[in-house]
Design an enzyme around this catalytic site. Sequence first.
Site, PDB file in Angstrom:
ATOM      1  N   GLY A   1      62.185  41.946  31.171  1.00  0.00           N
ATOM      2  CA  GLY A   1      63.120  41.842  30.243  1.00  0.00           C
ATOM      3  C   GLY A   1      63.866  42.938  29.960  1.00  0.00           C
ATOM      4  O   GLY A   1      63.528  44.411  30.998  1.00  0.00           O
ATOM      5  N   GLU A   2      64.526  42.872  28.785  1.00  0.00           N
ATOM      6  CA  GLU A   2      65.427  43.252  28.409  1.00  0.00           C
ATOM      7  C   GLU A   2      65.098  44.035  26.955  1.00  0.00           C
ATOM      8  O   GLU A   2      65.397  43.461  26.115  1.00  0.00           O
ATOM      9  CB  GLU A   2      67.015  42.303  28.499  1.00  0.00           C
ATOM     10  CG  GLU A   2      68.673  42.894  28.049  1.00  0.00           C
ATOM     11  CD  GLU A   2      68.625  44.334  28.682  1.00  0.00           C
ATOM     12  OE1 GLU A   2      68.480  44.662  29.858  1.00  0.00           O
ATOM     13  OE2 GLU A   2      68.204  45.097  27.798  1.00  0.00           O
TER      14      GLU A   2
ATOM     15  N   SER B   1      66.738  50.919  29.999  1.00  0.00           N
ATOM     16  CA  SER B   1      67.489  50.725  31.205  1.00  0.00           C
ATOM     17  C   SER B   1      67.998  49.647  30.748  1.00  0.00           C
ATOM     18  O   SER B   1      67.175  48.621  30.073  1.00  0.00           O
ATOM     19  CB  SER B   1      66.311  50.072  32.559  1.00  0.00           C
ATOM     20  OG  SER B   1      68.031  50.062  33.504  1.00  0.00           O
TER      21      SER B   1
ATOM     22  N   CYS C   1      67.024  39.591  40.442  1.00  0.00           N
ATOM     23  CA  CYS C   1      65.291  39.888  40.011  1.00  0.00           C
ATOM     24  C   CYS C   1      64.422  38.978  39.839  1.00  0.00           C
ATOM     25  O   CYS C   1      64.657  38.179  39.293  1.00  0.00           O
ATOM     26  CB  CYS C   1      65.653  39.992  38.286  1.00  0.00           C
ATOM     27  SG  CYS C   1      64.427  41.460  38.055  1.00  0.00           S
TER      28      CYS C   1
ATOM     29  N   CYS D   1      56.507  52.686  33.451  1.00  0.00           N
ATOM     30  CA  CYS D   1      57.474  52.298  33.569  1.00  0.00           C
ATOM     31  C   CYS D   1      56.610  51.264  32.858  1.00  0.00           C
ATOM     32  O   CYS D   1      56.155  50.183  33.355  1.00  0.00           O
ATOM     33  CB  CYS D   1      57.521  51.531  35.107  1.00  0.00           C
ATOM     34  SG  CYS D   1      58.698  50.176  35.103  1.00  0.00           S
TER      35      CYS D   1
ATOM     36  N   SER E   1      72.169  49.634  34.858  1.00  0.00           N
ATOM     37  CA  SER E   1      72.482  48.373  35.721  1.00  0.00           C
ATOM     38  C   SER E   1      73.770  47.915  35.921  1.00  0.00           C
ATOM     39  O   SER E   1      73.940  47.321  35.737  1.00  0.00           O
ATOM     40  CB  SER E   1      71.069  46.822  35.922  1.00  0.00           C
ATOM     41  OG  SER E   1      69.893  47.879  35.021  1.00  0.00           O
ATOM     42  N   LEU E   2      74.560  48.559  37.453  1.00  0.00           N
ATOM     43  CA  LEU E   2      75.980  47.657  37.044  1.00  0.00           C
ATOM     44  C   LEU E   2      75.547  47.118  38.493  1.00  0.00           C
ATOM     45  O   LEU E   2      76.257  46.597  38.401  1.00  0.00           O
ATOM     46  CB  LEU E   2      76.650  49.508  37.342  1.00  0.00           C
ATOM     47  CG  LEU E   2      78.172  49.705  37.161  1.00  0.00           C
ATOM     48  CD1 LEU E   2      78.554  48.983  36.404  1.00  0.00           C
ATOM     49  CD2 LEU E   2      78.284  50.710  37.797  1.00  0.00           C
ATOM     50  N   HIS E   3      75.473  47.556  39.623  1.00  0.00           N
ATOM     51  CA  HIS E   3      74.894  47.063  40.537  1.00  0.00           C
ATOM     52  C   HIS E   3      76.355  46.421  41.337  1.00  0.00           C
ATOM     53  O   HIS E   3      75.989  45.911  42.761  1.00  0.00           O
ATOM     54  CB  HIS E   3      73.863  45.765  40.361  1.00  0.00           C
ATOM     55  CG  HIS E   3      72.861  45.948  39.773  1.00  0.00           C
ATOM     56  ND1 HIS E   3      72.074  47.052  40.130  1.00  0.00           N
ATOM     57  CD2 HIS E   3      71.981  45.462  38.639  1.00  0.00           C
ATOM     58  CE1 HIS E   3      71.097  47.212  39.752  1.00  0.00           C
ATOM     59  NE2 HIS E   3      70.368  46.273  38.647  1.00  0.00           N
TER      60      HIS E   3
ATOM     61  N   GLU F   1      53.510  43.066  32.764  1.00  0.00           N
ATOM     62  CA  GLU F   1      53.180  44.182  33.563  1.00  0.00           C
ATOM     63  C   GLU F   1      53.567  46.035  33.456  1.00  0.00           C
ATOM     64  O   GLU F   1      54.764  45.616  32.872  1.00  0.00           O
ATOM     65  CB  GLU F   1      53.551  43.622  34.880  1.00  0.00           C
ATOM     66  CG  GLU F   1      53.037  42.333  36.404  1.00  0.00           C
ATOM     67  CD  GLU F   1      53.030  42.396  37.042  1.00  0.00           C
ATOM     68  OE1 GLU F   1      52.295  41.838  37.953  1.00  0.00           O
ATOM     69  OE2 GLU F   1      54.299  42.209  37.322  1.00  0.00           O
TER      70      GLU F   1
ATOM     71  N   ASN G   1      64.492  44.754  46.482  1.00  0.00           N
ATOM     72  CA  ASN G   1      62.989  45.056  46.828  1.00  0.00           C
ATOM     73  C   ASN G   1      62.622  43.199  46.711  1.00  0.00           C
ATOM     74  O   ASN G   1      63.254  42.359  45.956  1.00  0.00           O
ATOM     75  CB  ASN G   1      62.299  45.262  45.675  1.00  0.00           C
ATOM     76  CG  ASN G   1      62.127  46.951  46.112  1.00  0.00           C
ATOM     77  OD1 ASN G   1      61.779  47.171  47.370  1.00  0.00           O
ATOM     78  ND2 ASN G   1      62.295  47.823  44.672  1.00  0.00           N
TER      79      ASN G   1
ATOM     80  N   CYS H   1      62.271  37.295  30.673  1.00  0.00           N
ATOM     81  CA  CYS H   1      63.692  37.822  30.750  1.00  0.00           C
ATOM     82  C   CYS H   1      64.570  36.460  30.591  1.00  0.00           C
ATOM     83  O   CYS H   1      65.264  36.274  31.533  1.00  0.00           O
ATOM     84  CB  CYS H   1      64.418  38.862  31.406  1.00  0.00           C
ATOM     85  SG  CYS H   1      65.480  39.526  31.203  1.00  0.00           S
TER      86      CYS H   1
ATOM     87  N   CYS I   1      60.162  47.606  41.672  1.00  0.00           N
ATOM     88  CA  CYS I   1      61.740  47.471  40.881  1.00  0.00           C
ATOM     89  C   CYS I   1      61.901  45.977  41.442  1.00  0.00           C
ATOM     90  O   CYS I   1      62.320  45.517  42.442  1.00  0.00           O
ATOM     91  CB  CYS I   1      62.852  47.946  40.722  1.00  0.00           C
ATOM     92  SG  CYS I   1      62.994  49.785  41.022  1.00  0.00           S
TER      93      CYS I   1
ATOM     94  N   CYS J   1      69.469  37.948  35.951  1.00  0.00           N
ATOM     95  CA  CYS J   1      69.882  38.575  36.785  1.00  0.00           C
ATOM     96  C   CYS J   1      69.570  38.230  38.588  1.00  0.00           C
ATOM     97  O   CYS J   1      68.736  37.813  39.180  1.00  0.00           O
ATOM     98  CB  CYS J   1      69.506  40.024  36.578  1.00  0.00           C
ATOM     99  SG  CYS J   1      70.228  40.577  35.529  1.00  0.00           S
TER     100      CYS J   1
HETATM  101  N1  SAH Z   1      66.813  44.399  32.006  1.00  0.00           N
HETATM  102  C1  SAH Z   1      66.677  45.847  31.937  1.00  0.00           C
HETATM  103  C2  SAH Z   1      65.113  46.828  33.051  1.00  0.00           C
HETATM  104  C3  SAH Z   1      65.526  46.037  34.604  1.00  0.00           C
HETATM  105  S1  SAH Z   1      64.581  46.369  35.487  1.00  0.00           S
HETATM  106  C4  SAH Z   1      68.002  46.269  33.679  1.00  0.00           C
HETATM  107  O1  SAH Z   1      68.381  46.085  34.118  1.00  0.00           O
HETATM  108  O2  SAH Z   1      68.257  47.389  33.727  1.00  0.00           O
HETATM  109  C5  SAH Z   1      64.913  48.448  36.353  1.00  0.00           C
HETATM  110  C6  SAH Z   1      65.669  48.034  37.265  1.00  0.00           C
HETATM  111  O3  SAH Z   1      65.372  47.034  38.370  1.00  0.00           O
HETATM  112  C7  SAH Z   1      67.463  47.555  36.675  1.00  0.00           C
HETATM  113  O4  SAH Z   1      68.386  48.482  37.197  1.00  0.00           O
HETATM  114  C8  SAH Z   1      67.237  46.335  37.500  1.00  0.00           C
HETATM  115  O5  SAH Z   1      68.475  45.400  38.664  1.00  0.00           O
HETATM  116  C9  SAH Z   1      66.945  46.469  39.128  1.00  0.00           C
HETATM  117  N2  SAH Z   1      66.148  45.332  39.857  1.00  0.00           N
HETATM  118  C10 SAH Z   1      66.494  44.021  39.716  1.00  0.00           C
HETATM  119  N3  SAH Z   1      65.177  43.309  40.875  1.00  0.00           N
HETATM  120  C11 SAH Z   1      65.611  44.142  41.633  1.00  0.00           C
HETATM  121  C12 SAH Z   1      64.860  44.418  42.958  1.00  0.00           C
HETATM  122  N4  SAH Z   1      64.583  42.911  43.016  1.00  0.00           N
HETATM  123  N5  SAH Z   1      65.280  44.884  44.000  1.00  0.00           N
HETATM  124  C13 SAH Z   1      65.537  46.419  43.747  1.00  0.00           C
HETATM  125  N6  SAH Z   1      65.931  46.487  42.196  1.00  0.00           N
HETATM  126  C14 SAH Z   1      65.976  45.607  41.020  1.00  0.00           C
END
Ligand code: SAH
Length: 364
Positions: free
Chosen positions: A164-165, A196, A114, A100, A218-220, A87, A295, A107, A338, A111
Amino acid sequence: MLGLPKADLEAFVGEMGSKPFRARQLMNWLYKRGEGDIAAMTDLAKDFRAELVTRAEVSVPAIVKTQVASDGTRKWLLDGGGGQAYEMVYIPEEDRGTLCISSQVGCALDCSFCSTAQQGFNRNLTTAEIVGQVWLAHKVLGGELGWQVGDNRIITNIVFMGMGEPLANFRNVVPAIRIFLDDLGFDISRRRVTLSTSGIVPQIYKLAEEVNCALAVSLHAPNDDLRSQLVPINRKHNIAELLEACWHYLDEQNGRSVTFEYVMLDGVNDQREHAVELARLLKDKPAKLNLIPFNPFPGTDYRRSPQIAIEKFRDELMQRGLIVTVRKTRGEDIDAACGQLAGQVTDRTIVRLGSKTFGLQVRA
Ligand code: SAH
């Protein structure tokens, strides 16, 4: 041809016995005029064109489905062949348009929050498929709005935040970035192309040597225990290693800051103590923090932090001197936000199997 950055295109026309300026002419047709039909590239010598038709093509991803959200966000489902899809999402704003894009079908990084992770890994996109997304979006949007491909009002920003990464598909992503930045290509400024990553540390060092673009990470989570649960690659490359790679990246590239993405998960990583720890980690560092409201997607147990919790978390961080923004959620009514991208025509059984094998390899 969309898979070839300038140097490769020059080498290719060289093989055909032509001078390098032919590559520049081709790029002009491809990226400034949006021409996909070689026969229509009229200022190329007839013989050259005739041979080119037999040796090259401009192929772009086929659209399986288009959805337009109430806020104008558009999502395209693109054919990845063999029943697979990926997508891309266009997010229009007052003063800019962000595309985007995806770098892989599925992927492998798993995570936990995701949706793309749930379908597992299928394959890397080729450079032509990555560049083809931008080319296609320009063409479709340009056609509707009466703009040309080379018109930079349509797509001002490109972010690798789709499926994807990107650093796991380094080989194909780097040439695509070259084409985005090249003034003969899409001519987008290096601060407006953002890669990212979930934090594949060795590839961040490699990227610093190869191209010059903005980096988002993506720290989280503010500590290794929690981050390892949310972003499993952290078990291999921990936060300290990751941050060191980020600062190295900025040094090498003369960059201003790295954007750290932080998904807001109710009761998981959104407490005051997390903010305090996060501030300690990033204080006085060239860092921006982008809070992303979670999301949801079918089958997840996570919940989005309430608005008030997100605001408190943001304020806590700001009081401690961090630069913080909250990402506006766009395209929710079409699952384009996202982490919601999942290539909905995929055959889940096949993909899941692929994921298991690949996932094991990654962790080994
Ligand atoms: N693989 C890359 C790019 C992916 S997505 C990465 O990990 O950075 C872009 C962003 O959306 C990332 O920060 C990812 O962690 C975040 N993301 C993934 N799932 C999500 C969700 N369900 N809600 C909000 N953000 C999310």
